[in-house]
Scaffold this active site. Sequence first.
Site, mmCIF file in Angstrom:
data_model
loop_
_atom_site.group_PDB
_atom_site.id
_atom_site.type_symbol
_atom_site.label_atom_id
_atom_site.label_comp_id
_atom_site.label_asym_id
_atom_site.label_seq_id
_atom_site.Cartn_x
_atom_site.Cartn_y
_atom_site.Cartn_z
ATOM 1 N N HIS A 8 0.822 -1.217 0.000
ATOM 2 C CA HIS A 8 0.000 0.000 0.000
ATOM 3 C C HIS A 8 0.855 1.267 0.000
ATOM 4 O O HIS A 8 2.044 1.246 0.365
ATOM 5 C CB HIS A 8 -0.940 0.018 1.204
ATOM 6 C CG HIS A 8 -0.211 0.032 2.513
ATOM 7 N ND1 HIS A 8 0.355 1.166 3.043
ATOM 8 C CD2 HIS A 8 0.054 -0.966 3.388
ATOM 9 C CE1 HIS A 8 0.933 0.881 4.197
ATOM 10 N NE2 HIS A 8 0.767 -0.424 4.433
ATOM 11 N N GLU A 80 -2.489 -7.018 7.329
ATOM 12 C CA GLU A 80 -1.194 -6.816 7.980
ATOM 13 C C GLU A 80 -1.096 -7.673 9.236
ATOM 14 O O GLU A 80 -2.100 -8.119 9.796
ATOM 15 C CB GLU A 80 -1.017 -5.333 8.328
ATOM 16 C CG GLU A 80 0.267 -4.971 9.038
ATOM 17 C CD GLU A 80 1.548 -5.324 8.289
ATOM 18 O OE1 GLU A 80 1.854 -6.532 8.155
ATOM 19 O OE2 GLU A 80 2.249 -4.396 7.866
#
Length: 178
Positions: A8, A80
Amino acid sequence: MNLYVIRHGRTDDNDRGIFNGRYDEDINEKGIEQAKKASEEVAKLNIDLIICSPLLRTRHTMELVNVNNVPVIYDDLLMERDYGELTGKSVELTKGHNMWDYNKNVDFERLEQAKDIINRGKRCLDNIKNKYPDRNILIVTHNGMARAIYVYFNGIPEDGNLYNCGKQDNCEIKKYEW
């Protein structure tokens, strides 16, 4: 089958050196610029499907890089690492703790251990390989999962230290082949 992995775009917590883990933070202006730049490279890839972590920073990055309007699937396995009690705290708190040692557990409350995120990444990639053979896939994910993907293709180093394995800069794209 080609697998492309993009991390990201930059976030405010990245800038401050803070563990954001599962905290649902958006990308910042720099992250938006990074994703727009990466979209030029993604546009040239022959992507059939995008599989994306459901967190806001990955979704926003995916929207910016998906200039060819490729179908998208969200997968919780790509989220994550759960940093538990460290979420929202400085990465400096972990100096002296090898949080990426595959062979040991690090003692922070609710921290997802390195071995666990590596195993989660393996489950995710095995699913992708079985469900989408002969497709070119773009994964939009996080730095911790990027390490797990790297380990899937390259193995665990002898010393078990995964810290430098597969680290990715924001919006960096890596290619793997099955």
